[in-house]
Structure formats: C-alpha cells, structure tokens
Design a protein around this motif. Structure first.
Motif, PDB file in Angstrom:
ATOM      1  N   ALA A  55      30.736   2.629 -75.670  1.00  0.00           N
ATOM      2  CA  ALA A  55      30.333   4.011 -75.909  1.00  0.00           C
ATOM      3  C   ALA A  55      31.548   4.937 -75.859  1.00  0.00           C
ATOM      4  CB  ALA A  55      29.278   4.450 -74.899  1.00  0.00           C
ATOM      5  N   HIS A  56      32.439   4.722 -74.921  1.00  0.00           N
ATOM      6  CA  HIS A  56      33.656   5.534 -74.802  1.00  0.00           C
ATOM      7  C   HIS A  56      34.535   5.364 -76.042  1.00  0.00           C
ATOM      8  CE1 HIS A  56      37.783   6.431 -73.394  1.00  0.00           C
ATOM      9  NE2 HIS A  56      37.159   7.440 -72.801  1.00  0.00           N
ATOM     10  N   LEU A  57      34.722   4.127 -76.478  1.00  0.00           N
ATOM     11  CA  LEU A  57      35.525   3.848 -77.665  1.00  0.00           C
ATOM     12  C   LEU A  57      34.951   4.560 -78.888  1.00  0.00           C
ATOM     13  CD1 LEU A  57      37.068   0.522 -78.715  1.00  0.00           C
ATOM     14  CD2 LEU A  57      35.577   1.697 -80.307  1.00  0.00           C
ATOM     15  N   LEU A  58      33.641   4.460 -79.074  1.00  0.00           N
ATOM     16  CA  LEU A  58      33.005   5.066 -80.241  1.00  0.00           C
ATOM     17  C   LEU A  58      32.986   6.590 -80.161  1.00  0.00           C
ATOM     18  CD1 LEU A  58      30.165   2.480 -80.878  1.00  0.00           C
ATOM     19  CD2 LEU A  58      32.185   2.906 -82.296  1.00  0.00           C
ATOM     20  N   LEU A  59      32.812   7.146 -78.966  1.00  0.00           N
ATOM     21  CA  LEU A  59      32.855   8.602 -78.824  1.00  0.00           C
ATOM     22  C   LEU A  59      34.243   9.122 -79.196  1.00  0.00           C
ATOM     23  CD1 LEU A  59      31.577  11.301 -78.057  1.00  0.00           C
ATOM     24  CD2 LEU A  59      32.241  10.835 -75.689  1.00  0.00           C
ATOM     25  N   TYR A  76      24.925  -5.203 -79.786  1.00  0.00           N
ATOM     26  CA  TYR A  76      25.494  -4.862 -78.478  1.00  0.00           C
ATOM     27  C   TYR A  76      25.903  -3.388 -78.357  1.00  0.00           C
ATOM     28  CZ  TYR A  76      29.784  -5.844 -81.104  1.00  0.00           C
ATOM     29  OH  TYR A  76      30.762  -5.878 -82.057  1.00  0.00           O
ATOM     30  N   GLU A  77      25.878  -2.643 -79.452  1.00  0.00           N
ATOM     31  CA  GLU A  77      26.217  -1.213 -79.420  1.00  0.00           C
ATOM     32  C   GLU A  77      24.992  -0.328 -79.199  1.00  0.00           C
ATOM     33  OE1 GLU A  77      29.800  -1.151 -82.727  1.00  0.00           O
ATOM     34  OE2 GLU A  77      27.717  -0.996 -83.379  1.00  0.00           O
ATOM     35  N   VAL A  78      23.828  -0.800 -79.595  1.00  0.00           N
ATOM     36  CA  VAL A  78      22.633   0.039 -79.637  1.00  0.00           C
ATOM     37  C   VAL A  78      22.281   0.629 -78.277  1.00  0.00           C
ATOM     38  CG1 VAL A  78      20.162   0.089 -80.173  1.00  0.00           C
ATOM     39  CG2 VAL A  78      21.732  -1.157 -81.664  1.00  0.00           C
ATOM     40  N   GLU A  79      22.145  -0.201 -77.259  1.00  0.00           N
ATOM     41  CA  GLU A  79      21.732   0.301 -75.947  1.00  0.00           C
ATOM     42  C   GLU A  79      22.770   1.230 -75.315  1.00  0.00           C
ATOM     43  OE1 GLU A  79      19.765  -1.317 -71.814  1.00  0.00           O
ATOM     44  OE2 GLU A  79      20.014  -2.672 -73.509  1.00  0.00           O
ATOM     45  N   PRO A  80      24.071   0.868 -75.285  1.00  0.00           N
ATOM     46  CA  PRO A  80      25.043   1.802 -74.708  1.00  0.00           C
ATOM     47  C   PRO A  80      25.080   3.152 -75.432  1.00  0.00           C
ATOM     48  CG  PRO A  80      26.050  -0.354 -74.953  1.00  0.00           C
ATOM     49  CD  PRO A  80      24.706  -0.414 -75.629  1.00  0.00           C
ATOM     50  N   LEU A  81      24.914   3.134 -76.768  1.00  0.00           N
ATOM     51  CA  LEU A  81      24.917   4.403 -77.500  1.00  0.00           C
ATOM     52  C   LEU A  81      23.644   5.195 -77.256  1.00  0.00           C
ATOM     53  CD1 LEU A  81      26.650   3.571 -80.880  1.00  0.00           C
ATOM     54  CD2 LEU A  81      27.532   4.845 -78.943  1.00  0.00           C
ATOM     55  N   ALA A  82      22.518   4.522 -77.158  1.00  0.00           N
ATOM     56  CA  ALA A  82      21.263   5.222 -76.869  1.00  0.00           C
ATOM     57  C   ALA A  82      21.343   5.921 -75.516  1.00  0.00           C
ATOM     58  CB  ALA A  82      20.095   4.246 -76.905  1.00  0.00           C
ATOM     59  N   LYS A  83      21.930   5.232 -74.541  1.00  0.00           N
ATOM     60  CA  LYS A  83      22.070   5.820 -73.203  1.00  0.00           C
ATOM     61  C   LYS A  83      23.092   6.950 -73.170  1.00  0.00           C
ATOM     62  CE  LYS A  83      20.613   1.740 -70.627  1.00  0.00           C
ATOM     63  NZ  LYS A  83      21.016   0.676 -69.699  1.00  0.00           N
ATOM     64  N   SER A  84      24.001   6.980 -74.136  1.00  0.00           N
ATOM     65  CA  SER A  84      25.046   8.006 -74.191  1.00  0.00           C
ATOM     66  C   SER A  84      24.758   9.086 -75.224  1.00  0.00           C
ATOM     67  CB  SER A  84      26.388   7.356 -74.521  1.00  0.00           C
ATOM     68  OG  SER A  84      26.719   6.366 -73.594  1.00  0.00           O
ATOM     69  N   ALA A  85      23.583   9.078 -75.826  1.00  0.00           N
ATOM     70  CA  ALA A  85      23.267  10.006 -76.915  1.00  0.00           C
ATOM     71  C   ALA A  85      23.416  11.469 -76.510  1.00  0.00           C
ATOM     72  CB  ALA A  85      21.860   9.738 -77.444  1.00  0.00           C
ATOM     73  N   VAL A  86      23.060  11.797 -75.274  1.00  0.00           N
ATOM     74  CA  VAL A  86      23.178  13.187 -74.815  1.00  0.00           C
ATOM     75  C   VAL A  86      24.644  13.600 -74.797  1.00  0.00           C
ATOM     76  CG1 VAL A  86      22.825  14.751 -72.864  1.00  0.00           C
ATOM     77  CG2 VAL A  86      21.027  13.151 -73.514  1.00  0.00           C
ATOM     78  N   LEU A  87      25.515  12.725 -74.316  1.00  0.00           N
ATOM     79  CA  LEU A  87      26.947  13.012 -74.298  1.00  0.00           C
ATOM     80  C   LEU A  87      27.472  13.207 -75.720  1.00  0.00           C
ATOM     81  CD1 LEU A  87      29.662  13.302 -72.839  1.00  0.00           C
ATOM     82  CD2 LEU A  87      29.862  10.802 -72.923  1.00  0.00           C
ATOM     83  N   PHE A  88      27.088  12.335 -76.642  1.00  0.00           N
ATOM     84  CA  PHE A  88      27.507  12.471 -78.032  1.00  0.00           C
ATOM     85  C   PHE A  88      27.026  13.806 -78.603  1.00  0.00           C
ATOM     86  CE2 PHE A  88      28.529   8.076 -77.661  1.00  0.00           C
ATOM     87  CZ  PHE A  88      29.291   7.702 -78.758  1.00  0.00           C
ATOM     88  N   SER A  89      25.795  14.185 -78.292  1.00  0.00           N
ATOM     89  CA  SER A  89      25.246  15.436 -78.828  1.00  0.00           C
ATOM     90  C   SER A  89      26.003  16.661 -78.325  1.00  0.00           C
ATOM     91  CB  SER A  89      23.755  15.556 -78.523  1.00  0.00           C
ATOM     92  OG  SER A  89      23.537  15.774 -77.151  1.00  0.00           O
ATOM     93  N   GLU A  90      26.602  16.574 -77.146  1.00  0.00           N
ATOM     94  CA  GLU A  90      27.410  17.684 -76.646  1.00  0.00           C
ATOM     95  C   GLU A  90      28.637  17.920 -77.524  1.00  0.00           C
ATOM     96  OE1 GLU A  90      28.281  16.976 -72.521  1.00  0.00           O
ATOM     97  OE2 GLU A  90      26.154  17.071 -71.953  1.00  0.00           O
ATOM     98  N   TYR A  91      29.033  16.910 -78.282  1.00  0.00           N
ATOM     99  CA  TYR A  91      30.142  17.029 -79.216  1.00  0.00           C
ATOM    100  C   TYR A  91      29.650  17.192 -80.657  1.00  0.00           C
ATOM    101  CZ  TYR A  91      33.242  15.666 -75.435  1.00  0.00           C
ATOM    102  OH  TYR A  91      33.940  15.626 -74.256  1.00  0.00           O
ATOM    103  N   GLY A  92      28.358  17.428 -80.826  1.00  0.00           N
ATOM    104  CA  GLY A  92      27.786  17.632 -82.146  1.00  0.00           C
ATOM    105  C   GLY A  92      27.622  16.361 -82.955  1.00  0.00           C
ATOM    106  N   ILE A  93      27.530  15.223 -82.271  1.00  0.00           N
ATOM    107  CA  ILE A  93      27.399  13.932 -82.942  1.00  0.00           C
ATOM    108  C   ILE A  93      25.992  13.385 -82.700  1.00  0.00           C
ATOM    109  CG2 ILE A  93      28.306  11.580 -83.130  1.00  0.00           C
ATOM    110  CD1 ILE A  93      30.913  12.788 -81.774  1.00  0.00           C
ATOM    111  N   GLN A  94      25.283  13.121 -83.769  1.00  0.00           N
ATOM    112  CA  GLN A  94      23.928  12.584 -83.679  1.00  0.00           C
ATOM    113  C   GLN A  94      23.983  11.061 -83.643  1.00  0.00           C
ATOM    114  OE1 GLN A  94      21.511  13.061 -87.219  1.00  0.00           O
ATOM    115  NE2 GLN A  94      19.715  13.414 -85.949  1.00  0.00           N
TER     116      GLN A  94
END
Length: 159
Positions: A55-59, A76-94
């Motif tokens: 998730a950190h790498l992709l963010l 293997y990316e789906v769950e970590p990204l789903a759990k980090s979706a709020v953090l991504f959204s803070e940067y305007g990333i859906q």
C-alpha cells in the motif's frame, strides 16, 4: 482522469483498456515492463515487489504520477489497498476495491478466466464488457468484477 491499473503485464489489464476510452491509463507491474507510451495508455514499472509494504509503495507511486484512480489486479494488492482507501482518498486518489469486509465474499476459490467483466464505481456499473445493464448495487461496491453470464455471482477480476 489518469487511471493506474496494476498487473499491467497481464491480458486482463489489456482487456480493461476498453472500459476507459476517454481516460489516460497507466498499466503498471513489478519488475521488467515494456516501455511503451501511446496517446491513451502507457506501460511502466512499479519497481521491485515488496508485499509487506504494498500500500505504501502504491500510494507513493500514485502521488508521484498524479494518479486519480487505482485498480489493483494482483490478488495480494486488493486487501491492503481496500484497508488503505481512506488514506488514498486524502490525496484525491480513488481506490476501486470492495470494502475490506466484503473482499472474501467476492474472491474466487479457483483461478478463473472470465468471459466478461464489469466496472463498478460506488455501486453503479460504468462498463460491462458483455453489454449487460446491471442495476445499481450497494454504494460500497467498487472495483472490477468478472462473470461468464449475467446471472453469475460477481467475483474479483484479479490475476
């Protein structure tokens, strides 16, 4: 809009291109990736794979490349990204994944090569490769889902 699709070296990623004809799509994968750039899409490398900090790498990648939306195709990316979706959204990333608590419901027990796929954003089907019209689903339903016939249960479209 700039969309990142991971698993860019896979046939499934290439199939997704037709769902986004009016957007620039960045097809990315880990390790060696062909250096192809066109008007509507490009291939790029995400560097070396480190599943512990995916998730950190992709963010970081999304921020650096000004990505608006990310579609993870590696399972293997789906769950970590789903759990980090709020953090991504803070940067305007859906992040286009189901809610973390729904992921297991949408996972397929075996590898499946689906005949069709559908893209859902906030419960609305924005593209269905088979031409079907899906009725509005739960608002939390996000992501790309595979199916063979319209009556099938939708499963995550992953590689």
């Amino acid at each position: 809009m700039k969309i990142l699709i991971t698993g860019g070296n896979s046939a499934k990623a290439l199939k997704l291109l037709k769902a986004f004809p009016n957007h620039f799509v960045l097809l990315a994968d880990y390790g060696d990736v062909p250096g192809i750039i066109t008007e509507n899409y490009a291939f790029t490398s995400l560097g070396l794979l480190n599943q512990d900090s995916i998730a950190h790498l992709l963010l970081n990648f999304c921020i650096t490349e000004s990505i608006d939306s990310i579609i993870p195709l590696h399972d293997y990316e789906v769950e970590p990204l789903a759990k980090s979706a709020v953090l991504f959204s803070e940067y305007g990333i859906q992040v286009l994944t189901p809610q973390p608590e729904l992921i297991d419901f949408f996972r397929s027990a075996e590898k499946n090569t689906f005949k069709n796929f559908a893209v859902f954003i906030h419960g609305e089907c924005v593209f269905a490769s088979g031409g079907e019209i899906f009725i509005r689903r739960e608002d939390e339903l996000n992501g790309v889902f595979g199916y063979n016939s319209p009556d099938d249960e939708l499963k995550l479209f992953t590689v």
